[in-house]
Design an enzyme around this catalytic site. Structure first.
Site, short mmCIF file in Angstrom:
data_model
loop_
_atom_site.label_atom_id
_atom_site.label_comp_id
_atom_site.label_asym_id
_atom_site.label_seq_id
_atom_site.Cartn_x
_atom_site.Cartn_y
_atom_site.Cartn_z
CB THR A 1 38.79 36.09 37.78
OG1 THR A 1 40.15 36.14 37.36
CG2 THR A 1 37.90 36.40 36.59
CG ASN A 2 42.35 40.08 37.96
OD1 ASN A 2 42.94 39.90 36.90
ND2 ASN A 2 42.78 39.55 39.10
NE ARG A 3 37.57 45.14 33.26
CZ ARG A 3 36.45 44.86 32.60
NH1 ARG A 3 36.50 44.08 31.54
NH2 ARG A 3 35.30 45.36 32.99
#
Ligand code: PMT
Length: 412
Positions: A213-215
């Site tokens: 995933t990402n932030r």
């Protein structure tokens, strides 16, 4: 403020602190009431040394509130804070500015300021020496970074007979700033408009327990959905974020929770048919594992080979299927050469507006409560939005959408 259909009366808490300029807060109160605003004055003990409670009682929409302990209800600050559309503190003394920066809730005004999600406008007034103190300026900078709007004092004659910077801004200026802030909150300029917003970072599974995933927290996308709903739109929020929306938005936001880029593509494909405005604030994964293991990967089976494949470009698909008149807004997360890269992305993606954030700048982009963006218009032109709350960024994006619709409306 002109009454429009669907428009409700905005509620403003007017905080008044102990300074000679407190008498000018009476004028601020009267002008706001004249503009159709519901004003609730909250006076500190020191404010009451300078100006009479009776004066505000006669002019405001509700009697003065002065203490946490006056009402039958033990929590007046939460009622005031939660129901306010805006809090204006005029005059704001060095003492109150310091207490707010430090998060101290030692009287009703401070407790109300801490118990609100509404925008806050502070209008400082004090002697020049106090105004110039590093501590005062640093406290103001801290508050500004957190999204508080400051209406700076003016230069002129001060109470001690001397002159300099520190005089409370003109009540007309304060009222104009308050009305501008309220326009983004309570105006119904999106009534009947169907808006679709995407939010959050997608999760691409490696196996049943792991994902890439990402932030992205989803805060910016959720702020957009909330702002559009507050301005009267019918909103569909396709979100990969678990954060909750305010309870009062339940009826006007249709929420669809998704996990992967493929889920988001499906949900948006459906939701965007017939939509007037589509805003892609989601951080969609660009790559995903080619294969997601059906059972949990284990060290015992050796190091797994990670092969990635591209995810669908959802925005490109939406541009291809867009209906006539539909406004498409893309976002871009950049870290360098921000405006040039965004301008190229705007042309490549074929959207009407591209909102670019420099996600390497302090306080901007992923997971912060604040953001700073440039809104690039396909027809040329850029709207800069300096560091402010994600709610304020959301309203600026919606203002640009409306401006774009007006410019492109074919003459009848
Ligand atoms: O969620 P927050 O923590 O509040 O943070 C907000 C944010 C930084 C995530 C947000 O402001 C933001 O910048 N969102 C877009 C992030 C992004 O994916 O940028 P991009 O430059 O990689 O993508 C450009 C556009 O294409 C975006 O509108 C994106 O939604 C879209 N896209 C990207 C990849 C993909 N496979 N499909 C897409 O549609």
């Amino acid at each position: 403020m002109a009454e429009e259909p669907h428009m409700r009366t905005p509620r403003v808490v007017l905080g008044v602190c102990g300074g000679i300029a407190a008498y000018k807060a009476v004028e601020v109160c009267r002008r706001l009431v004249d503009e159709g605003v519901h004003v609730i004055p909250v006076l500190t003990d020191d404010a009451l040394r300078f100006v009479g409670e009776l004066t505000f009682n006669a002019l405001a929409s509700e009697p003065v509130q002065r203490s946490l302990w006056d009402e039958d209800t033990p929590i007046p600050h939460t009622r005031l804070g939660q129901s306010a559309d805006l809090i204006v503190v005029a005059p704001a003394t060095a003492h109150t500015i310091a207490r707010y920066a430090a998060g101290l809730s030692d009287d009703l005004l401070m407790a109300t300021l801490l118990a609100t999600r509404a925008p806050v406008i502070l209008c400082p007034a004090m002697h020049t020496e106090m105004w110039e103190q590093a501590s005062v300026q640093e406290n103001l900078a801290t508050l500004q970074r957190r999204g508080v709007e400051i209406v700076p004092p003016e230069s002129g004659h001060l109470a001690g007979g001397d002159s300099g910077v520190g005089r409370l801004a003109d009540p007309a200026v304060i009222v104009a700033r308050a009305l501008a802030a309220l326009a983004g909150i309570v105006s119904s300029d999106l009534a009947g408009v169907r808006v679709v917003v995407s939010a959050g970072g997608t999760r691409e599974p490696l196996d049943p327990v792991r994902f890439i995933t990402n932030r992205s927290s989803g805060k910016q996308g959720h702020a957009l959905a909330a702002a559009a709903a507050r301005r009267g739109a019918d909103v569909t929020l396709v979100t990969a974020s678990p954060i909750r929306l305010a309870p009062d938005l339940g009826a006007s936001v249709h929420r669809i929770d998704v996990e992967t880029a493929a889920d988001m593509e499906r949900a948006l494909g459906e939701a965007c048919r017939g939509a007037d405005v589509v805003i892609m604030a989601a951080a969609v994964a660009d790559f995903r594992p080619k294969v997601s293991a059906e059972s949990k990967l284990s060290k015992e089976d050796g190091l797994p080979e990670l092969v990635l494949e591209p995810t669908p470009d959802i925005l490109a698909g939406l541009v291809a299927q867009r209906s006539k008149g539909q406004v498409l807004v893309g976002f871009a997360a950049e870290t360098h050469d921000v405006i040039n890269r965004a301008r190229r992305k705007l042309d490549r993606k074929g959207v009407d507006l591209l909102v670019v954030n420099d996600v390497s700048a302090p306080g901007a982009g992923f997971d912060h409560d604040t953001n700073a963006v440039a809104i690039l218009h396909a027809g040329g032109g850029t709207t800069m939005v300096p560091l402010t709350s994600k709610d304020a960024v959301a309203n600026a994006v919606l203002d640009s959408v409306i401006a774009h619709q007006k410019e492109n409306r074919s003459p009848t």
